[in-house]
Design an enzyme around this catalytic site. Structure first.
Site, PDB file in Angstrom:
ATOM      1  N   ASN A  81     -60.722-131.645   5.293  1.00 12.49           N
ATOM      2  CA  ASN A  81     -60.916-130.201   5.410  1.00 12.49           C
ATOM      3  C   ASN A  81     -62.320-129.732   5.035  1.00 12.49           C
ATOM      4  OD1 ASN A  81     -57.825-130.544   3.953  1.00 12.49           O
ATOM      5  ND2 ASN A  81     -58.038-129.887   6.077  1.00 12.49           N
ATOM      6  N   ARG A  87     -69.330-127.566   4.568  1.00 12.77           N
ATOM      7  CA  ARG A  87     -68.574-126.314   4.664  1.00 12.77           C
ATOM      8  C   ARG A  87     -67.078-126.574   4.475  1.00 12.77           C
ATOM      9  NH1 ARG A  87     -68.976-124.062   9.984  1.00 12.77           N
ATOM     10  NH2 ARG A  87     -69.786-126.096  10.561  1.00 12.77           N
ATOM     11  N   VAL A  88     -66.437-125.729   3.689  1.00 14.46           N
ATOM     12  CA  VAL A  88     -65.017-125.907   3.400  1.00 14.46           C
ATOM     13  C   VAL A  88     -64.193-125.128   4.417  1.00 14.46           C
ATOM     14  CG1 VAL A  88     -63.205-125.548   1.690  1.00 14.46           C
ATOM     15  CG2 VAL A  88     -65.513-126.127   0.943  1.00 14.46           C
ATOM     16  N   CYS A  89     -63.168-125.772   4.951  1.00 18.98           N
ATOM     17  CA  CYS A  89     -62.330-125.119   5.957  1.00 18.98           C
ATOM     18  C   CYS A  89     -60.894-125.058   5.458  1.00 18.98           C
ATOM     19  CB  CYS A  89     -62.413-125.907   7.261  1.00 18.98           C
ATOM     20  SG  CYS A  89     -61.343-125.289   8.544  1.00 18.98           S
ATOM     21  N   ILE A  90     -60.556-123.995   4.718  1.00 20.35           N
ATOM     22  CA  ILE A  90     -59.157-123.792   4.341  1.00 20.35           C
ATOM     23  C   ILE A  90     -58.780-122.350   4.642  1.00 20.35           C
ATOM     24  CG2 ILE A  90     -58.853-125.607   2.608  1.00 20.35           C
ATOM     25  CD1 ILE A  90     -59.515-123.555   0.464  1.00 20.35           C
TER      26      ILE A  90
END
Lengths: 167, 266
Positions: A81, A87-90
Site C-alpha cells: 500500500n 506515497r501512502v495509499c490507504i
C-alpha cells in the site's frame, strides 16, 4: 480558510504532544509552517516491520480538515500500500469520491472528524496488515501473497536500514 | 529473461491502471470545477415558472413542474455537490427562524447544547469545536442582523468556509443521532455495516449524498420537520410529498430531483 486550518492543526499538535500514541511521533517540521509535518513511525511488534523507525512527511491542504493531508515515507519502503516513491495509499487518506474503482467501499474514509492521530494509527495497522487488494505497489502485493519469506527478508533489510544497522 | 518480461509487463499494467484512476479523478475534478464556477452555493429565489421552461420537451417532467407550480411559488437552487441536502435545509430553516423569534431561541439552545452530546458520544472535542463555533456564529450573526438577516444569511452561506463548516456540523449532528438510536437505524442500513461504519462512510465525509435515513435522523435531532417533494420519472403527473419524520409539521420544503435537493417556497 487557512485560518481555521491552522487553528485545527495547532489543536491537533497540542493533542498529540499531551497524549502521544505509542510508536508514533509527529509534528510540524518548522515553527513557521504548520502545513508540513514530519512523522516517525515505529514498526509494530510481532510483524516483519517490528523495531524499524520509519520517517515520513505529511502535507496539509489549505482547506484541511475538509480535505485530507497527503502522506509520504521519506525512507525506502516495500509494501503493497505504499507507492515506490513513498506515497501512502490507504482509504482514510482519500477524499470522498476519489475512489474510481470502488474497491474501498467498506473501509474508513476521510472526514473532518478524522485526525492526524487516526491517520498514523491506520498507517501502523497498514504496516501490520497489508491490504493486497489495493496495490499501490503491485510487486510488493504479489510477493506478500505468494512469497511471504522473501517479503519478510526485504522488510527486515528495511528495518535495519532505518536504524542504520548494516544488513 | 521470460520472468523479467512478465515482471516489466506487470509494472506497465500497474502504470496504466494508475493513469486510468487518475484520469477518472481528473475528469471528475474538472466537472466539479465547472459546477463551482457556474453555480453559487445557494442561489437567488426564482419563480417556479423557470422550472417549467427547463422541461419544455419532456412531458413527464413538464406536467410535474406545472403541478409543483400550483403548490409552490418560488424555488432556490443549491450547488449540486453532494452536500445540497444539508446546505439547502439549514439555509431554509434559518431563513424561516428569522420570522419566528421563539423557535429561533429554541433552536439556538439546541445547537449550543449539541456539542456536549457529540463529545459524550465519543467525538474528540478538538475535531468538532471549529464546526460548532461556526454554526453558533452564523446563528448569532443572522439573528442579530435584524432587517438585514436575510442578506446576512445569504452572504454567509455563499462563503465557502462558513457554508462548508455548517454542512460538516449538520453531518455530525446527523451521525450523532444515528449512533444514539443505533438499534433503530440498524434496520435501515443495507449490507453488512454497523451504524457506526455507515456514519463514517456515508454521513460524516463531505460530498456524500443524503438519503431518507440522513433526513430522518437530522430532522429528529433538530426536532423539526421537512417535507420533500419528489420529482422523478415515476408514474402520475403529481409531485409526491414525504414528510420527515413521518407525521411532523414541515418547517422546510425541499424539491428532490434524482441526486439533488433545492429549496421550495409556498
Amino acid at each position: 480558510m487557512a485560518g481555521s486550518a491552522l487553528r485545527r492543526l495547532i489543536a491537533e499538535y497540542k493533542q498529540l504532544m499531551s497524549n502521544p500514541p505509542e510508536g508514533i511521533l509527529a509534528g510540524p517540521s518548522t515553527e513557521e509552517n504548520f502545513f508540513e509535518w514530519e512523522a516517525l513511525i515505529v514498526g509494530p511488534e510481532g510483524t516483519c516491520f517490528e523495531g524499524g523507525v520509519f520517517p515520513a512527511k505529511l502535507s496539509f491542504p489549505a482547506d484541511y480538515p475538509l480535505s485530507p493531508p497527503k502522506m509520504q515515507f521519506t525512507c525506502e519502503m516495500f509494501h503493497p500500500n505504499i507507492y515506490t516513491d513513498g506515497r501512502v495509499c490507504i482509504s482514510i487518506l482519500h477524499a470522498p469520491g476519489d475512489d474510481p474503482m470502488g474497491y474501498e467501499s467498506s473501509s474508513e474514509r476521510w472526514s473532518p472528524v478524522q485526525s492526524v492521530e487516526k491517520i498514523l494509527l491506520s498507517v501502523v495497522s497498514m504496516l501490520a496488515e497489508p491490504n493486497d487488494e489495493s496495490g499501490a505497489n503491485v510487486d510488493a502485493a504479489k510477493m506478500w501473497r505468494e512469497d511471504r519469506k522473501q517479503f519478510e527478508k526485504i522488510a527486515d533489510k528495511l528495518v535495519r536500514k532505518s536504524l542504520g544497522i548494516p544488513a | 529473461m521470460g520472468d523479467q518480461t512478465a515482471q516489466s509487463k506487470q509494472t506497465e499494467n500497474t502504470v496504466a491502471e494508475i493513469n486510468q484512476d487518475e484520469l477518472i479523478m481528473q475528469q471528475q475534478r474538472q466537472i466539479e470545477k465547472e459546477i463551482q464556477d457556474t453555480t453559487p452555493l445557494v442561489g437567488e429565489k426564482e419563480s417556479l415558472k423557470a422550472l417549467e421552461s427547463e422541461y419544455t420537451t419532456d412531458e413527464i417532467y413538464l406536467s410535474k413542474a406545472k403541478n409543483l407550480a400550483q403548490i409552490y411559488s418560488f424555488l432556490r437552487r443549491t450547488r449540486p455537490d453532494g452536500n445540497c441536502f444539508f446546505r439547502a435545509f439549514t439555509y431554509a430553516y434559518l431563513e424561516k427562524l428569522l420570522n419566528n423569534k421563539e423557535e429561533y431561541t429554541k433552536f439556538r439552545e439546541l445547537a449550543r447544547k449539541s456539542k456536549d452530546d457529540l463529545v459524550e458520544l465519543g467525538f474528540p472535542q478538538f475535531t468538532i469545536e471549529e464546526f460548532h463555533d461556526t454554526l453558533m456564529e452564523v446563528i448569532d450573526k443572522v439573528g442579530e442582523s435584524g432587517e438585514n438577516g436575510h442578506a446576512e444569511l445569504h452572504k454567509l452561506f455563499n462563503e465557502q468556509t462558513y457554508s462548508d463548516y455548517i454542512v460538516v456540523y449538520l453531518r455530525l449532528i446527523t451521525s450523532g443521532q444515528l449512533q444514539k438510536e443505533a438499534e433503530f437505524y440498524q434496520n435501515f442500513i443495507e449490507g453488512d455495516r454497523t451504524v457506526k461504519e455507515f456514519c463514517h462512510q456515508e454521513v460524516e465525509p463531505m460530498y456524500k449524498e443524503s438519503d431518507h435515513i440522513h433526513i430522518i435522523a437530522m430532522s429528529t435531532a433538530l426536532n423539526t420537520g421537512v417535507r420533500v417533494r419528489y420529482m422523478d420519472r415515476g408514474a402520475g403527473t403529481e409531485v409526491t410529498a414525504h414528510d420527515f419524520p413521518e407525521g411532523s409539521i414541515p418547517s422546510v420544503h425541499l424539491l428532490y430531483r434524482p441526486g439533488h435537493y433545492d429549496i421550495l417556497y409556498p
